[in-house]
Design a protein around this motif. Sequence first.
Motif, PDB file in Angstrom:
ATOM      1  N   ASP A 141      -2.108   6.376   2.917  1.00 57.03           N
ATOM      2  CA  ASP A 141      -3.054   7.173   2.128  1.00 57.03           C
ATOM      3  C   ASP A 141      -2.613   8.632   2.029  1.00 57.03           C
ATOM      4  OD1 ASP A 141      -4.609   4.986   1.681  1.00 57.03           O
ATOM      5  OD2 ASP A 141      -6.014   5.391   3.314  1.00 57.03           O
ATOM      6  N   GLY A 142      -2.025   9.140   3.129  1.00 55.18           N
ATOM      7  CA  GLY A 142      -1.611  10.550   3.151  1.00 55.18           C
ATOM      8  C   GLY A 142      -0.464  10.854   2.205  1.00 55.18           C
ATOM      9  N   ARG A 187       0.997   4.080  -3.030  1.00 55.86           N
ATOM     10  CA  ARG A 187       0.674   5.482  -2.736  1.00 55.86           C
ATOM     11  C   ARG A 187       1.855   6.409  -3.011  1.00 55.86           C
ATOM     12  NH1 ARG A 187      -4.581   6.599  -2.931  1.00 55.86           N
ATOM     13  NH2 ARG A 187      -5.802   5.563  -1.335  1.00 55.86           N
ATOM     14  N   ILE A 235      -3.691   7.718  14.821  1.00 54.29           N
ATOM     15  CA  ILE A 235      -3.790   7.356  13.407  1.00 54.29           C
ATOM     16  C   ILE A 235      -3.369   5.890  13.232  1.00 54.29           C
ATOM     17  CG2 ILE A 235      -3.469   9.672  12.492  1.00 54.29           C
ATOM     18  CD1 ILE A 235      -0.555   8.954  11.907  1.00 54.29           C
ATOM     19  N   HIS A 268       0.838  -1.198   0.000  1.00 53.14           N
ATOM     20  CA  HIS A 268       0.000   0.000   0.000  1.00 53.14           C
ATOM     21  C   HIS A 268       0.880   1.257   0.000  1.00 53.14           C
ATOM     22  CE1 HIS A 268      -3.969   1.532   0.492  1.00 53.14           C
ATOM     23  NE2 HIS A 268      -3.733   2.143   1.632  1.00 53.14           N
ATOM     24  N   THR A 305       3.026   4.144  15.454  1.00 55.92           N
ATOM     25  CA  THR A 305       1.836   3.289  15.449  1.00 55.92           C
ATOM     26  C   THR A 305       2.156   2.000  14.693  1.00 55.92           C
ATOM     27  OG1 THR A 305      -0.522   3.234  14.883  1.00 55.92           O
ATOM     28  CG2 THR A 305       0.885   4.422  13.357  1.00 55.92           C
ATOM     29  N   ASP A 310      -3.388  15.399  11.742  1.00 54.52           N
ATOM     30  CA  ASP A 310      -4.154  16.640  11.769  1.00 54.52           C
ATOM     31  C   ASP A 310      -4.037  17.362  13.122  1.00 54.52           C
ATOM     32  OD1 ASP A 310      -5.806  18.583  10.796  1.00 54.52           O
ATOM     33  OD2 ASP A 310      -7.663  17.555  11.343  1.00 54.52           O
ATOM     34  N   SER A 345      -2.365   2.555   7.722  1.00 55.68           N
ATOM     35  CA  SER A 345      -2.879   2.701   6.361  1.00 55.68           C
ATOM     36  C   SER A 345      -3.233   4.158   6.065  1.00 55.68           C
ATOM     37  CB  SER A 345      -4.093   1.800   6.133  1.00 55.68           C
ATOM     38  OG  SER A 345      -5.057   2.060   7.116  1.00 55.68           O
ATOM     39  N   GLU A 346      -3.545   4.938   7.122  1.00 57.21           N
ATOM     40  CA  GLU A 346      -3.816   6.362   6.893  1.00 57.21           C
ATOM     41  C   GLU A 346      -2.529   7.106   6.515  1.00 57.21           C
ATOM     42  OE1 GLU A 346      -7.568   7.186   9.849  1.00 57.21           O
ATOM     43  OE2 GLU A 346      -5.590   7.039  10.725  1.00 57.21           O
ATOM     44  N   ILE A 347      -1.401   6.648   7.072  1.00 58.04           N
ATOM     45  CA  ILE A 347      -0.118   7.269   6.684  1.00 58.04           C
ATOM     46  C   ILE A 347       0.099   7.014   5.195  1.00 58.04           C
ATOM     47  CG2 ILE A 347       2.371   7.360   7.091  1.00 58.04           C
ATOM     48  CD1 ILE A 347       1.843   6.139   9.874  1.00 58.04           C
ATOM     49  N   SER A 407       3.596   1.359  10.917  1.00 58.97           N
ATOM     50  CA  SER A 407       4.133   2.595  10.350  1.00 58.97           C
ATOM     51  C   SER A 407       5.437   2.321   9.582  1.00 58.97           C
ATOM     52  CB  SER A 407       4.364   3.573  11.514  1.00 58.97           C
ATOM     53  OG  SER A 407       4.918   4.755  11.093  1.00 58.97           O
ATOM     54  N   ALA A 415      -2.095  13.172   8.315  1.00 58.67           N
ATOM     55  CA  ALA A 415      -3.109  12.236   8.809  1.00 58.67           C
ATOM     56  C   ALA A 415      -3.461  12.552  10.265  1.00 58.67           C
ATOM     57  CB  ALA A 415      -2.605  10.804   8.674  1.00 58.67           C
TER      58      ALA A 415
END
Length: 554
Positions: A542-543, A308, A535, A304, A489, A529, A538-540, A492, A527
């Motif tokens: 995506d960011g 990205r 977080i 992933h 996290t 914010d 997977s949000e990292i 990461s 991510a």
Amino acid sequence: MIPVLSRAQMRAFDAHAIEVAKVPSIVLMENAGRGAAERILELLGEAPRREPAGAAGAAGANARRAPGAGGAPLAAPDDRRRVVIVCGAGNNGGDGFVVARHLWARGHRPSVFFCGKPDKLSQDARVQRDAWVGLGGAVKVLAQSSDLEVLKAELGHAALVVDALFGTGLDRPIVGTSAEVIALLNAASAPRVALDIPSGLDSDTGVPLGPTFLADWTLTFAHPKLGLLTPSGLRHAGHVEVVGLGIPSDVPDQVGYAAELIEQRDVAQWLSPRAADAHKYSAGHVAVLAGSAGKIGASLLVAHGALRAGAGAATIVTWPDAVDALQARVLEIMTAAIRPESIAASLDAALRSKRAVVLGPGFGFDEAAGSALGHVLATWRGPLVLDADAMTLLSSSRDGSGDPSRGGSREFAKLLDSPSSRILTPHAGELGRLLGTSSDAIEADRFHAATEAARRTGSVVLLKGAHSVIASPTGRMVLNVRGTPALGTAGSGDVLAGIIGALASHLEPLEAACAGAYLHAEAGRVAADGSDRGIVASEIADGVAAVVRGLLRR
Ligand SMILES: NC(=O)C1=CN([C@@H]2O[C@H](COP(=O)(O)OP(=O)(O)OC[C@H]3O[C@@H](n4cnc5c(N)ncnc54)[C@H](OP(=O)(O)O)[C@@H]3O)[C@@H](O)[C@H]2O)[C@@H](O)CC1
Ligand SMILES: [K+]
């Protein structure tokens, strides 16, 4: 990249400016103090705030007390709420007197204290002290403990505190009255600003030598100092900003520098736009040798992260039972199985036409995993990112007590002869095992640990942690001080390995590691914010796409 200087290099810079460039030392001191005073006035809300410069942005870390979040003024000018400046006898103290004079010229009435032996005042500090006194300024001497009551009273209603006790000349722990002064300054509720470096901090390692000033802001002169950019250094330095001395920025090329700090524009430069006729394979197909039964999440996060960050395709190459478990989970990602009975043949087939390989996360460290790593090291000629379980396999003993310098693991021996271009991404514990030492020893001098590991492994080494250190076998060292504690996290690091794998398809290993560290940190910040937690990995990943988009639009 911004050059980062050691203590000795800063002295060489100083000598070059004075002796070769013929800029008088008193002029350098005037520029330092005046620049710092201007920034302090901004912090006090008397001028528009500008973006942090230089190491800047090095959003440091003393978030607990970081003042003026978002650049808001710290305090309105108020005659009763004074700026308290404590000067020592060296040139750092001289800078403090200059700050006092410029604040006075702007209508402030700073309270100036002196702590040290008057007969040890440096020549330039004496000139600046006399100029301050000549204009009518007062200096309160802190010679013994009983003098501290006056300082304590002033600190009770200070608008801001300036530490000008010691700078790069500090070479031993602070004791006696100066130590008591530091304790009082640290107890003050006003925002604290250190000139050049927080007094008490070792300017090379960032380790406190003893009692150490805890700054919210550090205004460092000419160039960031090495010790300000370690996790411990940043904890004491707060937000680090560079104040120029009126010396051109190419002087470090002549006097040398210890490291470089990644800037946004470096990463933007490395990320060239894709050609109009790019297709998924020309964009880079990354092989992800990761995951095993029960740990397929790691392989998905690597893939992933790679996609990205711009890989055209990602194939997870893993053990048959993991492939079965993955089938139901993958959409954009392909899979290939490594047959334990024919590891070499499976890998040869799976790696054909791939541009980069990432090996390690969740891969396991049993015999089969060791054979797979050994085969990749012996045959793969492209970029190779080694992470997580690959580190364990490289350590001489799989229980983590290895010392490759005394024999090393079978895989470590192959590492040195491998035709691949390698990037190792250990955290302190993994690097400790790889070098046969403890993670505490690695943390005590991260710069040395990373450069030593790069030298011994002939690889680019990215030492993870609050601020990553990236070292190349040629001795080059690059620092990334961006990021957020929220990056700590699960998974990461897997995302980071994938990002670097994608970038290594097109960039040199050092550039890929640097850009990867930057993108990962920025994506985490976006991510999170503004928060320091909460977080998921997977949000990292995506960011990353948004951060890359922002850089390509620059
Ligand atoms: N680089 C540049 O271009 C510019 C640099 N500038 C400024 O100069 C600063 C460096 O100044 P500096 O060399 O005079 O040293 P500084 O830190 O003030 O210490 C003074 C003396 O304290 C002593 N000492 C040491 N440890 C001690 C201890 N624990 N407890 C007690 N005493 C101790 C030691 O003397 P010693 O006692 O060993 O003889 C040392 O020499 C730099 O940080 C920046 O602010 C700017 O002005 C402009 C341009
Ligand atoms: K200082």
